[in-house]
Write an enzyme that holds these catalytic residues in place. Structure first.
Site, PDB file in Angstrom:
ATOM      1  N   HIS A  71     -40.442  -6.394   7.051  1.00 17.12           N
ATOM      2  CA  HIS A  71     -39.515  -6.846   8.102  1.00 17.12           C
ATOM      3  C   HIS A  71     -39.273  -8.352   7.993  1.00 17.12           C
ATOM      4  O   HIS A  71     -38.152  -8.826   8.169  1.00 17.12           O
ATOM      5  CB  HIS A  71     -40.115  -6.590   9.491  1.00 17.12           C
ATOM      6  CG  HIS A  71     -40.320  -5.145   9.827  1.00 17.12           C
ATOM      7  ND1 HIS A  71     -41.564  -4.588   9.996  1.00 17.12           N
ATOM      8  CD2 HIS A  71     -39.426  -4.150  10.026  1.00 17.12           C
ATOM      9  CE1 HIS A  71     -41.429  -3.310  10.311  1.00 17.12           C
ATOM     10  NE2 HIS A  71     -40.145  -3.011  10.326  1.00 17.12           N
ATOM     11  N   MET A 100     -38.259  -1.457  14.774  1.00 12.22           N
ATOM     12  CA  MET A 100     -38.982  -0.776  15.844  1.00 12.22           C
ATOM     13  C   MET A 100     -40.318  -1.496  16.080  1.00 12.22           C
ATOM     14  O   MET A 100     -41.242  -0.927  16.667  1.00 12.22           O
ATOM     15  CB  MET A 100     -39.199   0.693  15.489  1.00 12.22           C
ATOM     16  CG  MET A 100     -37.866   1.433  15.344  1.00 12.22           C
ATOM     17  SD  MET A 100     -37.972   3.202  15.613  1.00 12.22           S
ATOM     18  CE  MET A 100     -39.094   3.664  14.322  1.00 12.22           C
TER      19      MET A 100
HETATM   20  O1  PAF Z   1     -35.584   1.460  10.308  1.00  9.20           O
HETATM   21  C1  PAF Z   1     -35.939   1.409  11.515  1.00  9.20           C
HETATM   22  O2  PAF Z   1     -36.959   0.793  11.879  1.00  9.20           O
HETATM   23  C2  PAF Z   1     -35.090   2.113  12.571  1.00  9.20           C
HETATM   24  O3  PAF Z   1     -34.598   3.327  12.097  1.00  9.20           O
HETATM   25  C3  PAF Z   1     -33.966   1.235  13.122  1.00  9.20           C
HETATM   26  C4  PAF Z   1     -32.941   0.869  12.059  1.00  9.20           C
HETATM   27  C5  PAF Z   1     -34.550  -0.036  13.719  1.00  9.20           C
HETATM   28  C6  PAF Z   1     -33.220   1.982  14.232  1.00  9.20           C
HETATM   29  O4  PAF Z   1     -34.060   2.299  15.295  1.00  9.20           O
END
Ligand code: PAF
Length: 282
Positions: free
Chosen positions: A37, A30
């Site tokens: 990430h 997100m």
């Molecule tokens: O973990 C997240 O950031 C969200 O739940 C995801 C997997 C991108 C789905 O919107």
């Protein structure tokens, strides 16, 4: 790095990559990208030919009183980070592109385990996650998809619907990335003041204390939970949402830690709700 904004653009890109015989890895996010990430991106980079990241704040996984509007959005900074770790393409649609007029199909994982932990606190959350992740996997034609252990229940939900619906994708769970202080990396950490950030260390500290007790021979769930609860309650800025210990990945109630298990916690520090967990190998 290619920037793809529409369903047509990502479909065409993934079709071309498949026709060229490439394997595709998807890392859904997100945005507000942090080291956690980027570790997912690097893991994907090692595992497949083409890495597609998605940056999409998914409205359908937020409840009416949650932080959808306030959720940090910083797409240009995110792109710079994604380029640096060698991501090939980023998919960044508008909500109306993902959920156009007439959209009415959702993926709902109904197992009891979805009602525990964050599923219990956030009704509808996993329905939103499962729906968007299904759509992203299909659009990217992903062979592999990568998710962080911090959202361990999310990984259980995703593995479940991927198996139930026979979606041909491999789901990979990547260990939690922490700051030097022990605080689990999270996009929501930006909400914390300096004082709150210090208080937030109680999450990893309490889990580490319980893990140490486990390593010292404690197996009783009530005993391990008490260690965590007592430590969190010493922190005046912390309010417990839940402290649970379940089998992993089934997330079933247990009295003793025998096989693989998860100690999972959610704690409010001021207005910010943080989660963390430790998996015990059993
Ligand atoms: O973990 C997240 O950031 C969200 O739940 C995801 C997997 C991108 C789905 O919107």
């Amino acid at each position: 790095m290619k920037i793809l904004r529409t369903q047509e653009e990502i479909k065409q890109y993934s079709r071309e990559m498949k026709q060229a015989g490439k394997t595709i890895g998807l890392v859904p996010t997100m945005g507000a990208l942090h080291e956690g990430h980027l570790t997912l991106m690097r893991t994907a980079r090692q595992a497949v030919d083409v890495v597609i990241a998605s940056v999409f704040v998914n409205p359908v996984q937020f409840g009416p009183n949650e932080d959808f509007d306030a959720y940090p959005r910083q797409f240009d900074e995110d792109c710079a980070k994604l380029e640096e770790v060698g991501v090939d393409a980023v998919f960044h649609p508008e909500p109306a592109e993902m959920y156009p007029e007439g959209f009415c199909t959702y993926v709902n994982v109904e197992g009891e385990f979805t009602k525990k932990l964050c599923g219990g606190q956030r009704p509808g959350h996993f329905r939103g996650v499962a729906t968007v992740v299904t759509k992203l996997i299909n659009l990217a034609r992903a062979d592999k998809a990568f998710f962080g252990q911090k959202d361990a229940q999310q990984v259980c939900v995703i593995r479940r619907f991927v198996e139930d619906l026979a979606i041909p994708v491999e789901i990979n769970m990547v260990p939690i990335v922490r700051e030097d202080s022990g605080l689990a990396r999270s996009s929501r950490n930006v909400y914390l003041s300096a004082e709150e950030k210090k208080a937030a260390l109680v999450l990893s500290r309490s889990l580490n204390m319980a893990r140490a007790a486990y390593q010292g021979g404690s197996r009783q769930v009530s005993e391990l939970k008490k260690i965590i609860v007592d430590e969190i309650n010493k922190e005046p800025l912390a309010v417990i949402d839940y402290v649970e210990i379940y089998s992993f990945p089934a997330l079933e109630e247990i009295d003793r830690v025998e096989g693989e298990s998860i100690m999972a916690i959610a704690v409010k520090i001021g207005k910010t709700r943080l989660i963390d967990n430790v998996i015990l190998e059993g």
